[in-house]
Motif scaffolding. Sequence first.
Motif, PDB file in Angstrom:
ATOM      1  N   MET A   1       5.570  14.823  12.937  1.00  0.00           N
ATOM      2  CA  MET A   1       4.820  13.754  13.595  1.00  0.00           C
ATOM      3  C   MET A   1       3.826  13.115  12.627  1.00  0.00           C
ATOM      4  SD  MET A   1       5.662  13.301  16.845  1.00  0.00           S
ATOM      5  CE  MET A   1       6.708  14.146  18.047  1.00  0.00           C
ATOM      6  N   ARG A   2       3.179  13.948  11.823  1.00  0.00           N
ATOM      7  CA  ARG A   2       2.233  13.411  10.837  1.00  0.00           C
ATOM      8  C   ARG A   2       2.960  12.579   9.798  1.00  0.00           C
ATOM      9  NH1 ARG A   2      -2.798  13.904   9.440  1.00  0.00           N
ATOM     10  NH2 ARG A   2      -3.166  15.455  11.057  1.00  0.00           N
ATOM     11  N   ALA A   3       4.148  13.015   9.399  1.00  0.00           N
ATOM     12  CA  ALA A   3       4.927  12.250   8.416  1.00  0.00           C
ATOM     13  C   ALA A   3       5.280  10.865   8.960  1.00  0.00           C
ATOM     14  CB  ALA A   3       6.181  13.020   8.034  1.00  0.00           C
ATOM     15  N   LEU A   4       5.591  10.784  10.254  1.00  0.00           N
ATOM     16  CA  LEU A   4       5.890   9.487  10.854  1.00  0.00           C
ATOM     17  C   LEU A   4       4.664   8.581  10.825  1.00  0.00           C
ATOM     18  CD1 LEU A   4       8.052  10.460  13.968  1.00  0.00           C
ATOM     19  CD2 LEU A   4       8.829   9.498  11.794  1.00  0.00           C
ATOM     20  N   ALA A   5       3.533   9.107  11.247  1.00  0.00           N
ATOM     21  CA  ALA A   5       2.309   8.292  11.246  1.00  0.00           C
ATOM     22  C   ALA A   5       1.967   7.828   9.839  1.00  0.00           C
ATOM     23  CB  ALA A   5       1.156   9.081  11.847  1.00  0.00           C
ATOM     24  N   ASP A   6       2.172   8.700   8.847  1.00  0.00           N
ATOM     25  CA  ASP A   6       1.860   8.347   7.468  1.00  0.00           C
ATOM     26  C   ASP A   6       2.835   7.320   6.901  1.00  0.00           C
ATOM     27  OD1 ASP A   6      -0.310  10.046   7.480  1.00  0.00           O
ATOM     28  OD2 ASP A   6       0.710  11.679   6.438  1.00  0.00           O
ATOM     29  N   ALA A   7       4.021   7.191   7.522  1.00  0.00           N
ATOM     30  CA  ALA A   7       5.027   6.242   7.038  1.00  0.00           C
ATOM     31  C   ALA A   7       4.740   4.810   7.481  1.00  0.00           C
ATOM     32  CB  ALA A   7       6.415   6.665   7.523  1.00  0.00           C
ATOM     33  N   VAL A   8       3.766   4.616   8.344  1.00  0.00           N
ATOM     34  CA  VAL A   8       3.403   3.274   8.803  1.00  0.00           C
ATOM     35  C   VAL A   8       2.451   2.643   7.800  1.00  0.00           C
ATOM     36  CG1 VAL A   8       2.321   1.921  10.637  1.00  0.00           C
ATOM     37  CG2 VAL A   8       3.715   3.920  11.218  1.00  0.00           C
ATOM     38  N   ASP A   9       2.854   1.515   7.231  1.00  0.00           N
ATOM     39  CA  ASP A   9       2.017   0.775   6.295  1.00  0.00           C
ATOM     40  C   ASP A   9       1.001  -0.038   7.093  1.00  0.00           C
ATOM     41  OD1 ASP A   9       0.875  -0.910   4.423  1.00  0.00           O
ATOM     42  OD2 ASP A   9       2.770  -1.476   3.470  1.00  0.00           O
ATOM     43  N   LEU A  10      -0.238   0.410   7.090  1.00  0.00           N
ATOM     44  CA  LEU A  10      -1.262  -0.235   7.907  1.00  0.00           C
ATOM     45  C   LEU A  10      -1.466  -1.695   7.510  1.00  0.00           C
ATOM     46  CD1 LEU A  10      -4.043   2.516   8.219  1.00  0.00           C
ATOM     47  CD2 LEU A  10      -1.861   2.286   9.439  1.00  0.00           C
TER      48      LEU A  10
END
Length: 375
Positions: free
Chosen positions: A359-368
């Motif tokens: 789940m953390r990897a998914l959130a980190d994959a979003v380019d803010l």
Amino acid sequence: TAAHPTGDTGHALGVVTWAASAGRLGHDGADRSYRLVVRTSVGGSGLRVRLSNAFGDRPLRVTAVHAGLSDRGAAVRDNRRLAFHGRPSVTIPRGAVVWSDPLPGHVPAGALLTVSLHTPDAAGPATGHALALRTSYTARGDHTAEESAAPFTRTTDSWWYLDAVSVRPDHPATGAVAALGDSITDGRASTPDRDLRWPDVLARRLARTALAGVADEGISGNRVLSEGGGTSALGRLDRDVLQLPGVRTVILFEGVNDLKAGTGVTAADLIAGYREVVRRAHAAGMCVTGATVAPFWGWPEWSPAAEDVRQEVNHRIRTGHVFDAVADFDRALRDPRHPERLRPDYDSGDHLHPDDRGMRALADAVDLARLRCDR
């Protein structure tokens, strides 16, 4: 149908600070108090709650609603009554939602908020979110005004009737992101009561940005094109995303349930569904970030044919200019040696749903920086 006090606008409703997609729940009985615990994303004043009778087959009467900050267990502090058109009770028509009046005072970002409501004579299908992954509480009779946990002797793993909360943010330019998804977005296989779904982790990344509000609109089993786990993404887009106040960007992470359902959905079918989401979101002035479909080899419904479609869909997402931006969730989760399956250290064990690290990897994959577009 969206009902709110006369003269309200989306601006007056502020920005969504929490939301969960509504679905059909079983009847829970009459004369119930629900003490529902949710986590805010953006902080602000003028808190409002949205109650939903979207799946009811008759009007729903709610005689009292209170909101306060969660204390230990079912206890609450600073518990205050909410009103609807200045009145303490409201009747929600069949299929409708209703917003409360604003509540004076400030709600912190990242706070555990408790919303208590009483339904004296509810019957028929209830409306709510089945997989809350957050312990809430119920009691018989109206105990909404009480701050003590004592009357709330039963727990529930669902959110009942409450499907959104908004605030007027501390910084007026602040907006929100809505994550439209299926069971992975719903957080299945993440640790309960710790808010470790990928949208929760993303909210913490976004906390000091201009998109600090996050709405998790994931439903387990959901499909883009057809009924499955609840109403399809296309069917619920208006209520669950486009009608939420302050949403500026949609992150669409759906498709695996369409592919593994064995219904013959093609890449062209799924891309057409994505394009329809984008068209409607753009018409509402929103940007859309599209996520690639994650691997699911080892899940019982995996097949070589579904894998071929998944690969084609992901190629189109990456190269076909379907979305305003792309979040490559496939790349974030896949095993580099066997890209048709999840990385073992992210696999919850069922080969479809990532664990907390995934789940953390998914959130980190979003380019803010790419969540905003020129719309």
